[in-house]
Scaffold this active site. Structure first.
Site, short mmCIF file in Angstrom:
data_model
loop_
_atom_site.label_atom_id
_atom_site.label_comp_id
_atom_site.label_asym_id
_atom_site.label_seq_id
_atom_site.Cartn_x
_atom_site.Cartn_y
_atom_site.Cartn_z
N CYS A 14 0.84 -1.19 0.00
CA CYS A 14 0.00 0.00 0.00
C CYS A 14 0.88 1.25 0.00
O CYS A 14 1.87 1.31 0.72
CB CYS A 14 -0.91 -0.01 1.23
SG CYS A 14 -2.02 1.41 1.28
N CYS A 71 0.64 4.56 7.05
CA CYS A 71 0.02 4.37 8.37
C CYS A 71 0.97 3.54 9.26
O CYS A 71 1.28 2.38 8.92
CB CYS A 71 -1.33 3.66 8.22
SG CYS A 71 -2.34 4.38 6.90
N CYS A 98 0.36 -0.16 10.29
CA CYS A 98 -0.19 -1.13 9.34
C CYS A 98 0.84 -2.06 8.70
O CYS A 98 1.80 -1.60 8.06
CB CYS A 98 -0.96 -0.40 8.26
SG CYS A 98 -1.84 -1.57 7.17
N CYS A 114 -17.07 -8.58 5.19
CA CYS A 114 -16.34 -7.32 4.98
C CYS A 114 -15.11 -7.57 4.12
O CYS A 114 -14.28 -8.42 4.47
CB CYS A 114 -15.87 -6.74 6.31
SG CYS A 114 -17.19 -6.53 7.49
N CYS A 133 -19.91 -5.32 3.33
CA CYS A 133 -19.15 -4.15 3.80
C CYS A 133 -17.84 -4.14 3.03
O CYS A 133 -17.29 -5.20 2.72
CB CYS A 133 -18.88 -4.29 5.29
SG CYS A 133 -17.83 -2.97 5.94
N CYS A 165 -19.28 2.75 8.73
CA CYS A 165 -18.57 2.01 9.77
C CYS A 165 -17.28 2.81 10.00
O CYS A 165 -16.44 2.91 9.10
CB CYS A 165 -18.26 0.60 9.27
SG CYS A 165 -17.17 -0.33 10.37
N ARG A 210 -18.03 -2.16 17.82
CA ARG A 210 -17.35 -3.44 17.53
C ARG A 210 -16.05 -3.58 18.32
O ARG A 210 -15.17 -2.72 18.25
CB ARG A 210 -17.05 -3.57 16.04
CG ARG A 210 -16.35 -4.89 15.74
CD ARG A 210 -16.18 -5.17 14.26
NE ARG A 210 -17.46 -5.21 13.61
CZ ARG A 210 -17.73 -4.58 12.47
NH1 ARG A 210 -16.81 -3.88 11.86
NH2 ARG A 210 -18.92 -4.66 11.92
N1 SAM Z 1 -6.64 0.70 3.02
C1 SAM Z 1 -7.90 1.01 3.51
C2 SAM Z 1 -7.89 2.12 4.54
O1 SAM Z 1 -6.91 2.31 5.21
O2 SAM Z 1 -8.92 2.78 4.65
C3 SAM Z 1 -8.65 -0.19 4.08
C4 SAM Z 1 -7.91 -1.23 4.89
S1 SAM Z 1 -7.18 -0.71 6.44
C5 SAM Z 1 -6.23 -2.11 6.86
C6 SAM Z 1 -8.55 -0.69 7.57
C7 SAM Z 1 -8.31 -0.34 9.00
O3 SAM Z 1 -7.66 -1.41 9.67
C8 SAM Z 1 -7.42 0.85 9.30
O4 SAM Z 1 -8.07 2.06 9.16
C9 SAM Z 1 -7.05 0.60 10.76
O5 SAM Z 1 -7.97 1.23 11.62
C10 SAM Z 1 -7.16 -0.93 10.89
N2 SAM Z 1 -5.84 -1.51 11.16
C11 SAM Z 1 -4.84 -1.71 10.27
N3 SAM Z 1 -3.76 -2.23 10.86
C12 SAM Z 1 -4.07 -2.40 12.16
C13 SAM Z 1 -3.34 -2.88 13.31
N4 SAM Z 1 -2.08 -3.29 13.21
N5 SAM Z 1 -3.97 -2.90 14.50
C14 SAM Z 1 -5.25 -2.47 14.61
N6 SAM Z 1 -5.97 -2.00 13.58
C15 SAM Z 1 -5.39 -1.95 12.37
FE1 SF4 Z 2 -2.81 1.20 3.40
FE2 SF4 Z 2 -2.81 -0.02 5.74
FE3 SF4 Z 2 -3.05 2.61 5.64
FE4 SF4 Z 2 -5.07 1.05 4.75
S1 SF4 Z 2 -4.32 1.22 6.84
S2 SF4 Z 2 -4.22 2.87 3.77
S3 SF4 Z 2 -3.91 -0.66 3.94
S4 SF4 Z 2 -1.28 1.42 4.98
#
Ligand code: SAM
Ligand code: SF4
Ligand code: DTB
Length: 358
Positions: free
Chosen positions: A59, A63, A66, A103, A134, A194, A266
């Site tokens: 990606c 973040c 992530c 989802c 979702c 959500c 949730r």
């Molecule tokens: N890429 C898209 C986005 O960021 O909107 C969708 C997928 S992203 C993985 C969805 C959500 O997963 C993130 O907004 C975050 O809140 C949650 N998430 C991702 N990594 C995580 C982690 N290590 N621990 C807890 N929540 C996590």
């Molecule tokens: Fe990409 Fe992870 Fe951020 Fe979603 S949460 S935008 S998958 S880096």
């Protein structure tokens, strides 16, 4: 509890008011949250959703929590967008195990135009299984939101993740207002929202209160509010983050329940690191939805059997899909109406009406 005693739905919470809820004694806070929960929900029902990563890793966003960000080396195997058939088979398996919502998540900043026909087809086919749908695909334009709504998507997940103040410490490749704009596009397209956040990223108690105030002060509360506990993944900058105090996490659930009384709250990522007693306290604090199935997107989640055992121990039932009831009811009404109409026709044909001329 009579309907007149229900607290009004508010969208004007001050940060100080929310902080005051967090500062209550633990027992008082949990009691208030449980009363609120009982006014609005069956306290022994929990909604179950299953997650599937439809496009994994690489990606472009940064973040810090992530495992799927291309900025960090987490050893994750990348995967292209899955074929529609594979997604539908996974949805069928989730339905058989008792999930009412499916989802689908993609590691995208936003979907590209050429991705849209595939994701729209996924929505249509999963929905035709009788499941709620979702998706979480990153930022959406107003047109993309309309296309997804047109295909029948029920919910769109897009998290604010943390407070506006702390946000810049966690993500630099898109802004808080980008996120709010996507949420507005989702709402305007008529889908359910959500939206929640992650606890345990080094944010302060004030940041947690500010995130919940932000969610509660949206023009309409998100129908679903995921409260994630950070899953610390090796290779991400938050790998070494100190754990959140479990009581602070439970308090966050309770305050979310009080601020957004009609939303499903949730108990989201992080359950692998919670014992049964902690999860039970989260349900007592008003959590009434979980992710179900042994994997979240890329990290482990408790085994389905283990969750069913916990539900049994606590006397909890999986919530049945609302829409399915109303669709069944609609079908029953339609059937009755057709029968009544046929009956009337038969009666009319039996009698000669002298007032009618041929
Ligand atoms: N890429 C898209 C986005 O960021 O909107 C969708 C997928 S992203 C993985 C969805 C959500 O997963 C993130 O907004 C975050 O809140 C949650 N998430 C991702 N990594 C995580 C982690 N290590 N621990 C807890 N929540 C996590
Ligand atoms: Fe990409 Fe992870 Fe951020 Fe979603 S949460 S935008 S998958 S880096
Ligand atoms: C949400 O708030 N949590 C889910 C879902 N929305 C998409 C994702 C949790 C991801 C946890 C890390 C992983 O498994 O990759």
């Amino acid at each position: 509890m009579t309907a007149t005693m229900q607290s009004p739905i508010r969208h004007d919470w001050s940060l100080e008011e929310v902080e005051a809820l967090f500062a209550m004694s633990f027992n008082d806070l949990l009691f208030q949250a449980q009363v609120m929960h009982r006014q609005n929900f069956d306290p022994n029902e929990v909604q179950v959703s299953t997650l599937l990563s439809i496009k994994t890793g690489a990606c472009p966003e940064d973040c810090k929590y992530c495992p799927q960000s291309g900025h960090y080396n987490t050893g994750l195997e990348k995967e292209k967008l899955l074929e529609v058939e594979k997604v539908v088979n996974e949805a069928k398996a989730a339905k058989e195990k008792g999930a009412s919502r499916f989802c689908m998540g993609a590691a995208w900043r936003n979907p590209r135009a050429k991705d849209m026909p595939y994701v729209l087809e996924m929505v249509k086919q999963v929905k035709s299984l009788g499941m709620e749908t979702c998706m979480t695909l990153g930022m959406l334009t107003a047109d993309q939101a309309l296309e997804l709504a047109g295909a029948g998507l029920d919910y769109y997940n897009h998290n604010l993740d943390t407070s506006e103040n702390y946000y810049g410490e966690i993500i630099t490749t898109r802004t808080y207002s980008d996120r709010l704009e996507t949420l507005q596009n989702v709402r305007d397209a008529g889908m359910k929202v959500c939206c929640g956040g992650i606890m345990g990223m080094g944010e302060s108690a004030r940041d947690r209160a500010a995130l919940l105030a932000q969610l509660a002060n949206l023009p309409s509360h998100p129908e679903s509010v995921p409260i994630n506990m950070l899953v610390k993944v090796q290779g991400t900058p938050l790998e070494v983050q100190e754990d959140i105090d479990p009581f602070d996490f439970i308090r966050t659930i309770a305050v979310a329940r009080i601020l957004m009384p009609k939303s499903h709250v949730r108990l989201s990522a992080g359950r692998e690191d919670m014992n049964e007693q902690m999860q039970a306290m989260c349900f007592l604090a008003g959590a009434n939805s979980i992710f179900y199935g042994e994997k979240l997107l890329t990290t482990p989640n408790p085994e389905a059997d283990k969750d069913m055992m916990l539900f049994k121990k606590l006397g909890i039932r999986p919530e049945q899909r609302e829409q399915a009831h109303s669709e069944d009811q609609q079908e029953a009404y339609l059937h009755d109406a057709i029968q009544a109409h046929d009956q009337q026709q038969r009666m009319e044909n039996m009698f000669y009406d002298a007032t009618k001329t041929a």
